[in-house]
Enzyme design. Structure first.
Site, mmCIF file in Angstrom:
data_model
loop_
_atom_site.group_PDB
_atom_site.id
_atom_site.type_symbol
_atom_site.label_atom_id
_atom_site.label_comp_id
_atom_site.label_asym_id
_atom_site.label_seq_id
_atom_site.Cartn_x
_atom_site.Cartn_y
_atom_site.Cartn_z
ATOM 1 N N GLU A 126 0.816 -1.211 0.000
ATOM 2 C CA GLU A 126 0.000 0.000 0.000
ATOM 3 C C GLU A 126 0.856 1.271 0.000
ATOM 4 O O GLU A 126 0.477 2.281 -0.593
ATOM 5 C CB GLU A 126 -0.940 0.011 1.208
ATOM 6 C CG GLU A 126 -2.065 -1.000 1.129
ATOM 7 C CD GLU A 126 -1.712 -2.325 1.809
ATOM 8 O OE1 GLU A 126 -2.593 -3.189 1.946
ATOM 9 O OE2 GLU A 126 -0.532 -2.483 2.206
ATOM 10 N N LYS A 134 -17.996 -0.666 5.060
ATOM 11 C CA LYS A 134 -18.363 -1.671 4.067
ATOM 12 C C LYS A 134 -19.864 -1.719 3.810
ATOM 13 O O LYS A 134 -20.305 -1.867 2.665
ATOM 14 C CB LYS A 134 -17.858 -3.038 4.537
ATOM 15 C CG LYS A 134 -17.944 -4.146 3.507
ATOM 16 C CD LYS A 134 -17.271 -5.414 4.017
ATOM 17 C CE LYS A 134 -17.275 -6.526 2.965
ATOM 18 N NZ LYS A 134 -16.584 -7.749 3.475
ATOM 19 N N MET A 166 24.932 9.311 3.617
ATOM 20 C CA MET A 166 24.670 10.655 4.134
ATOM 21 C C MET A 166 24.637 10.646 5.658
ATOM 22 O O MET A 166 25.178 11.552 6.311
ATOM 23 C CB MET A 166 23.359 11.201 3.558
ATOM 24 C CG MET A 166 23.087 12.642 3.953
ATOM 25 S SD MET A 166 21.706 13.371 3.045
ATOM 26 C CE MET A 166 22.516 13.826 1.507
ATOM 27 N N PHE A 169 -11.820 -7.016 13.325
ATOM 28 C CA PHE A 169 -10.679 -7.423 12.506
ATOM 29 C C PHE A 169 -10.371 -6.350 11.468
ATOM 30 O O PHE A 169 -11.253 -5.887 10.761
ATOM 31 C CB PHE A 169 -10.986 -8.753 11.818
ATOM 32 C CG PHE A 169 -9.899 -9.234 10.896
ATOM 33 C CD1 PHE A 169 -8.671 -9.646 11.396
ATOM 34 C CD2 PHE A 169 -10.089 -9.250 9.526
ATOM 35 C CE1 PHE A 169 -7.666 -10.078 10.542
ATOM 36 C CE2 PHE A 169 -9.100 -9.684 8.659
ATOM 37 C CZ PHE A 169 -7.881 -10.102 9.181
ATOM 38 N N GLN A 170 -9.124 -5.959 11.399
ATOM 39 C CA GLN A 170 -8.630 -4.935 10.477
ATOM 40 C C GLN A 170 -9.401 -3.627 10.614
ATOM 41 O O GLN A 170 -9.643 -2.923 9.627
ATOM 42 C CB GLN A 170 -8.655 -5.433 9.029
ATOM 43 C CG GLN A 170 -7.617 -6.519 8.756
ATOM 44 C CD GLN A 170 -7.431 -6.827 7.290
ATOM 45 O OE1 GLN A 170 -8.303 -6.563 6.473
ATOM 46 N NE2 GLN A 170 -6.289 -7.414 6.943
#
Length: 747
Positions: A119, A231, A556, A181-182
């Site tokens: 993602e 959803k 760096m 969940f999630q």
């Protein structure tokens, strides 16, 4: 706010109804998460808006809900059709359970869906799509970790001013607030890294929310907007009037600010009076390179740019002073510090372009007092005025509109002496490097050879060329050793400095510009963070030319540890894979180049290859010079001639030591941040700084020029210095960090 209690038998929590008293919310309005457990019958009790940015709240169109499965459009189809009307032709994303009702609408349709490997890659690719075209970048992810993986790209887009619209799935409203969940509090997480965000708890609000996101994303200074989609809401069906989609096709950004002609005239008068003016151009002028060039040539103004603005003014022009800043051109930094009039266009005085603010632009400040110059700041974002420094004249306007009005008011005076001085600086302090022994390669050498090939073969005249980078030495050296001729051609992470963004940036730029030559110049550290996106290159057969500068370390940071931490190295060594073998594992041709004899041949083979190709360049680590050290003025640079004194040898550290604020903070950090502060050291540091106490405190509090000190820790230390700094009322109020109300002595 009017409180109404929902039916407890339905398991609903309290609902809050917003009584709209003004069509516009205050900027900074807190984003809310509404953990509803009820059903759609309570939609009328939900808030009309929960964004945190100023926005218009329109009355939603009531959609006729459909009871039949076959009839009507579901929420996913509504959103898809609105994206079409907004001109979206590509989205980047990753699938997941909560977002399935939305992404199902894309199946077999005419919007291209690009599946990234992660993602975060989706977000960066969408940002690069927007950076390279000026269009919207759109990313779609699922709930929970899908959304949290997008936080870095959203923050990067916010700080770099990139127009993006992000859609995330969310658990059903009945499960919100239950640690399902999630599930994550998506809008609370994205509140601070977006211009506006919204959780849609009412199907009727979907069309309004999509239009609002696109409007805000491109109004004023662009930025990301986020819509969270439960959803069950997206799964609902309705008969949607065609007028809904026609309205989306006519939606546009807010009108730009009205131009204050009085401010423009004041700016013109200062420029005409000045003897040593300079244009300092940021990416806010990316859409108007023609007027920038016309004005610069008409008024004989040298031009320097930020890294995002490179190419707005053709760097092959004699007036170009190239990029300024911490690792910018020494001649650009000298010009800024010696100019009596700085015209900042579409830029925001980022700390990497100013050095320590108290020592910034001394000649312009002196001219300001005499009325013969100063600092002119042109920006469409009014909040930038005075944020870093107070301009002499502020022009709140679109950069193109302001320059169009300014150009006819400027004279063409004799500035030959000033222009000759700028050219002398360019000649004397040109970019350079020390070649590696034995024909080995350095990053500067590789990039210079890439530039030679592009210029000699006139590649940039014949096609669009985009260069994406990660973050580190290779990024700054690309700025230095490539000559930029067109705006939006350098795709990189500026303010946030995201390592790993390079490869997904290249993917997004290539998808947006399929006929262009897209080059990735990456470091081994950055490439290691997102090289799984090679599968995206393979999946879509993207002809990206990838170069990995492999020195087996994060160079760096290694340099900072050597210079400012007496060579105590930690977490800077990379144990890299065989990058050639890695690319070949994805069926991508790849070669290794480790010597200067093969370099020209490899560069030509690589850039002319039909399809994607990776070259691993085995390079000798080096320091990126020039360099403005922490706590130093913009013209107090470590130059190429200082290299040996700074770096020393393998056996000994360099003889050049860093004193003042940088050395002081190193001592503080070594002694244990937040535990063992020396009041004498802080007092000495203040006395050594040629700035007022408030300016010193602001620089410390905001974390400027601080190597590793967290702002809160610096603040507590600073209070010891500022105990006597009372307010005018004499009550001994405690000084507060900038932007916060003073703390009273009584607590």
């Amino acid at each position: 706010l009017k409180l109404s209690l929902a039916d407890p038998k339905r398991g609903c929590q309290s609902a809050v109804k917003l009584q709209q008293t003004s069509p516009v919310h205050e900027a900074g309005h807190t984003s809310l998460v509404w953990p509803w457990a009820g059903h759609q019958a309570h939609a009328q009790d939900r808030p009309a808006s929960c964004g945190h940015r100023a926005h218009q709240v329109g009355k939603p169109t009531k959609l006729q809900l459909s009871g039949g499965i076959a009839a009507g459009d579901d929420g996913g189809e509504v959103i898809f059709n609105m994206l079409v009307e907004h001109g979206v032709d590509t989205v980047f994303g990753y699938s997941g359970g909560a977002v399935l009702p939305l992404i199902d609408a894309f199946h077999g349709k005419n919007i291209k869906w690009i599946t990234s490997s992660h993602e975060q890659c989706s977000g960066h690719s969408a940002a690069a799509y927007a950076k390279s075209t000026g269009k919207f970048g759109v990313a779609i992810v699922t709930s929970g970790p899908g959304l949290t993986n997008l936080v870095t790209p959203m923050q990067d887009a916010l700080t770099d001013g990139v127009p993006m619209v992000i859609f995330s799935g969310q658990v059903p409203t009945g499960a919100m607030g239950t640690d399902a969940f999630q599930e994550c509090p998506a809008t609370e997480i994205t509140r601070s890294c977006t211009k506006w965000n919204y959780v849609c708890l009412d199907f009727n609000q979907l069309p309004w929310a999509v239009n609002e996101a696109f409007r805000i994303a491109c109004s004023g200074r662009p930025g990301p907007c986020h819509i969270d989609l439960p959803k069950d809401i997206v799964s609902m069906k309705a008969k949607v009037p065609d007028a809904i989609f026609r309205k989306a096709s006519t939606a546009s950004a807010d009108a730009p600010p009205m131009l204050d002609t009085g401010a423009v005239q004041k700016a013109a008068d200062l420029i005409n009076k000045s003897k040593r003016p300079i244009l300092y151009v940021g990416q806010g002028a990316s859409h108007c390179p023609e007027i920038v060039t016309k004005l610069a040539k008409h008024a004989k103004l040298p031009v320097t740019t930020t890294c995002h603005a490179m190419g707005i003014f053709d760097e092959r022009e004699p007036l170009s002073m190239h990029m300024l800043g911490m690792h910018g051109a020494a001649y650009a930094n000298f010009a800024i510090q010696n100019a009596d009039c700085i015209i900042a266009v579409g830029s925001r005085f980022d700390d990497r372009t100013t050095g320590i603010v108290a020592k910034y632009a001394p000649k312009a400040r002196a001219a300001e007092k005499d009325g013969t110059g100063g600092i002119i700041h042109i920006n469409i974002d009014k909040s930038t005025f005075g944020k870093v420094l107070q301009p002499t004249v502020a022009v709140w306007a679109d950069a193109g509109h302001a320059l169009e009005a300014l150009e006819p008011l400027l004279t063409t005076p004799d500035r030959e002496e000033w222009l000759k001085q700028c050219q002398d600086w360019k000649t004397k302090h040109a970019f350079g490097y020390v070649k590696a022994p034995g024909g080995q390669l350095k990053t500067q050498q590789v990039i210079a050879e890439i530039n030679r090939y592009l210029q000699e073969k006139k590649v940039m005249e014949n096609k669009d060329v985009f260069v994406a980078t990660g973050v580190g030495n290779h990024q700054m050296m690309a700025c230095q050793f490539l000559r930029w001729t067109k705006p939006r051609s350098f795709i990189t992470s500026g303010s946030l400095g995201v390592m790993g963004a390079g490869l997904p940036f290249a993917v997004g730029a290539q998808v947006a510009n399929p006929d262009a030559l897209t080059i990735l110049i990456d470091g081994d550290g950055s490439f290691g963070m997102t090289n799984m996106d090679l599968q995206t290159v393979k999946r879509y057969k993207l002809p990206i030319k990838m170069a990995v500068m492999n020195d087996d370390r994060q160079q760096m940071v290694w340099i900072w540890q050597r210079l400012f931490f007496e060579g105590r190295y930690i977490s800077v060594t990379n144990d890299n894979p065989d990058f050639v073998a890695l690319a070949k594992a994805y069926d991508i041709p790849a070669v290794l180049c480790d010597n200067e004899a093969d370099l020209p041949k490899v560069i030509e083979q690589w850039l002319t290859h039909d399809g994607p190709m990776l070259v691993e360049f085995k390079i000798v680590p080096d320091i990126c010079l020039p360099m403005v050290a922490p706590g130093k003025a913009l013209d107090e640079m470590i130059m190429l001639e200082d290299r040996d004194a700074v770096l020393g040898s393998e056996e000994e550290l360099g003889s050049m030591k860093f004193e003042g604020l940088a050395a002081l903070l190193t001592d503080v950090i070594r002694s244990g941040v937040g535990r063992h502060f020396s009041l004498a050291s802080w007092t000495d540091a203040y006395q050594a700084q040629p700035m007022p106490l408030n300016s010193f405190s602001e620089n410390i509090y905001r974390g400027r020029n601080v190597l590793a000190l967290r702002p809160c820790e610096a603040w507590f230390a600073l209070r010891k210095v500022r105990k006597a700094d009372t307010t005018a009322n004499g009550r001994g109020d405690k000084p507060s960090p900038p932007g916060r109300p003073a703390q009273k002595a009584n607590g």
